[in-house]
Design a protein around this motif. Structure first.
Motif, PDB file in Angstrom:
ATOM      1  N   PRO A 108       8.733  18.805 -51.973  1.00  0.00           N
ATOM      2  CA  PRO A 108       7.903  19.753 -51.222  1.00  0.00           C
ATOM      3  C   PRO A 108       7.743  21.078 -51.973  1.00  0.00           C
ATOM      4  N   ILE A 109       6.557  21.651 -51.871  1.00  0.00           N
ATOM      5  CA  ILE A 109       6.292  22.986 -52.412  1.00  0.00           C
ATOM      6  C   ILE A 109       5.879  23.830 -51.216  1.00  0.00           C
ATOM      7  N   GLU A 110       6.888  24.442 -50.608  1.00  0.00           N
ATOM      8  CA  GLU A 110       6.700  25.138 -49.328  1.00  0.00           C
ATOM      9  C   GLU A 110       5.682  26.267 -49.400  1.00  0.00           C
ATOM     10  N   SER A 111       5.659  27.022 -50.506  1.00  0.00           N
ATOM     11  CA  SER A 111       4.745  28.162 -50.579  1.00  0.00           C
ATOM     12  C   SER A 111       3.281  27.739 -50.552  1.00  0.00           C
ATOM     13  N   LEU A 112       2.994  26.489 -50.898  1.00  0.00           N
ATOM     14  CA  LEU A 112       1.622  25.967 -50.822  1.00  0.00           C
ATOM     15  C   LEU A 112       1.416  25.093 -49.592  1.00  0.00           C
ATOM     16  N   GLY A 113       2.491  24.855 -48.835  1.00  0.00           N
ATOM     17  CA  GLY A 113       2.398  24.014 -47.651  1.00  0.00           C
ATOM     18  C   GLY A 113       2.282  22.537 -47.990  1.00  0.00           C
ATOM     19  N   TRP A 114       2.768  22.132 -49.159  1.00  0.00           N
ATOM     20  CA  TRP A 114       2.666  20.747 -49.608  1.00  0.00           C
ATOM     21  C   TRP A 114       3.944  19.987 -49.297  1.00  0.00           C
ATOM     22  N   PRO A 115       3.835  18.772 -48.785  1.00  0.00           N
ATOM     23  CA  PRO A 115       5.015  17.903 -48.681  1.00  0.00           C
ATOM     24  C   PRO A 115       5.268  17.281 -50.059  1.00  0.00           C
ATOM     25  N   GLY A 116       6.365  16.590 -50.213  1.00  0.00           N
ATOM     26  CA  GLY A 116       6.594  15.854 -51.443  1.00  0.00           C
ATOM     27  C   GLY A 116       5.539  14.762 -51.574  1.00  0.00           C
ATOM     28  N   MET A 117       5.053  14.526 -52.806  1.00  0.00           N
ATOM     29  CA  MET A 117       4.012  13.519 -53.013  1.00  0.00           C
ATOM     30  C   MET A 117       3.884  13.190 -54.494  1.00  0.00           C
ATOM     31  N   THR A 118       3.083  12.192 -54.788  1.00  0.00           N
ATOM     32  CA  THR A 118       2.724  11.849 -56.161  1.00  0.00           C
ATOM     33  C   THR A 118       1.257  12.186 -56.335  1.00  0.00           C
ATOM     34  N   MET A 119       0.962  12.973 -57.382  1.00  0.00           N
ATOM     35  CA  MET A 119      -0.429  13.364 -57.603  1.00  0.00           C
ATOM     36  C   MET A 119      -0.675  13.732 -59.061  1.00  0.00           C
ATOM     37  N   PRO A 120      -1.925  13.605 -59.510  1.00  0.00           N
ATOM     38  CA  PRO A 120      -2.262  14.025 -60.871  1.00  0.00           C
ATOM     39  C   PRO A 120      -2.556  15.529 -60.900  1.00  0.00           C
ATOM     40  N   PHE A 121      -2.237  16.144 -62.002  1.00  0.00           N
ATOM     41  CA  PHE A 121      -2.507  17.567 -62.213  1.00  0.00           C
ATOM     42  C   PHE A 121      -3.209  17.739 -63.549  1.00  0.00           C
ATOM     43  N   LYS A 122      -4.145  18.684 -63.616  1.00  0.00           N
ATOM     44  CA  LYS A 122      -4.703  19.118 -64.894  1.00  0.00           C
ATOM     45  C   LYS A 122      -3.671  20.040 -65.537  1.00  0.00           C
ATOM     46  N   LEU A 123      -3.633  20.050 -66.849  1.00  0.00           N
ATOM     47  CA  LEU A 123      -2.759  20.961 -67.566  1.00  0.00           C
ATOM     48  C   LEU A 123      -3.591  22.071 -68.182  1.00  0.00           C
ATOM     49  N   ALA A 124      -3.155  23.300 -67.999  1.00  0.00           N
ATOM     50  CA  ALA A 124      -3.801  24.433 -68.647  1.00  0.00           C
ATOM     51  C   ALA A 124      -3.533  24.340 -70.145  1.00  0.00           C
ATOM     52  N   ASP A 125      -4.334  25.030 -70.940  1.00  0.00           N
ATOM     53  CA  ASP A 125      -4.133  25.024 -72.384  1.00  0.00           C
ATOM     54  C   ASP A 125      -2.739  25.514 -72.759  1.00  0.00           C
ATOM     55  N   SER A 126      -2.178  26.391 -71.930  1.00  0.00           N
ATOM     56  CA  SER A 126      -0.861  26.956 -72.218  1.00  0.00           C
ATOM     57  C   SER A 126       0.273  25.966 -71.956  1.00  0.00           C
ATOM     58  N   ALA A 127       0.025  24.913 -71.197  1.00  0.00           N
ATOM     59  CA  ALA A 127       1.052  23.914 -70.883  1.00  0.00           C
ATOM     60  C   ALA A 127       0.891  22.727 -71.821  1.00  0.00           C
ATOM     61  N   SER A 128       1.996  22.238 -72.344  1.00  0.00           N
ATOM     62  CA  SER A 128       1.934  21.130 -73.279  1.00  0.00           C
ATOM     63  C   SER A 128       2.730  19.942 -72.766  1.00  0.00           C
ATOM     64  N   MET A 129       2.174  18.759 -72.975  1.00  0.00           N
ATOM     65  CA  MET A 129       2.881  17.545 -72.590  1.00  0.00           C
ATOM     66  C   MET A 129       3.429  16.823 -73.820  1.00  0.00           C
ATOM     67  N   LYS A 130       3.360  17.461 -74.995  1.00  0.00           N
ATOM     68  CA  LYS A 130       3.773  16.823 -76.245  1.00  0.00           C
ATOM     69  C   LYS A 130       5.201  16.296 -76.205  1.00  0.00           C
ATOM     70  N   GLU A 131       6.099  17.026 -75.612  1.00  0.00           N
ATOM     71  CA  GLU A 131       7.509  16.641 -75.624  1.00  0.00           C
ATOM     72  C   GLU A 131       7.932  15.910 -74.350  1.00  0.00           C
ATOM     73  N   LEU A 132       6.967  15.500 -73.536  1.00  0.00           N
ATOM     74  CA  LEU A 132       7.289  14.835 -72.273  1.00  0.00           C
ATOM     75  C   LEU A 132       7.069  13.332 -72.366  1.00  0.00           C
TER      76      LEU A 132
END
Length: 118
Positions: A69-93
């Motif tokens: 859960p992400i309480e500040s956004l009012g989201w329950p726990g879930m599985t979802m896709p996210f876009k990555l900003a240019d500043s975020a890298s998935m290279k090491e994930l």
């Protein structure tokens, strides 16, 4: 006689109010719609979360997470896709990694701005 006059005045006032209601409701609806769009784009929210990498799509610069859960956004726990900003890298994930991330929500646009393995 006084009650009859009050009744007629009340009826007349309500008739005028109901005649103007559709026009003012339509105007208010348009104002709220535009105001809502401006409010959403002007007020981006950021929040932190923790989750597990479920999929990586380097072509789309997108990551799928199962997060709590992400309480500040009012989201329950879930599985979802996210876009990555240019500043975020998935290279090491890798799929299965436990991660901490920061997400930015602006209207319907949701982007991970920072992500790292735990």
């Amino acid at each position: 006689m006084t009650n009859a006059i009050r009744y007629m005045l009340t009826t007349a006032a309500l008739s005028v109010a109901f005649m103007t209601l559709p026009a003012s409701a339509e105007t208010n609806h348009d104002d709220q719609k535009h105001g809502s769009e401006m409010h959403q784009s002007a007020n981006a929210q950021t929040a932190q979360g923790q989750g597990t990498v479920k999929a990586l799509d380097t072509e789309k610069q997108q990551i799928t997470l199962t997060h709590g859960p992400i309480e500040s956004l009012g989201w329950p726990g879930m599985t979802m896709p996210f876009k990555l900003a240019d500043s975020a890298s998935m290279k090491e994930l890798s799929v299965g990694d436990e991660v901490r991330f920061e997400v930015k929500k602006s209207g319907n646009d949701i982007t991970i701005t920072e992500i790292s393995r735990q």
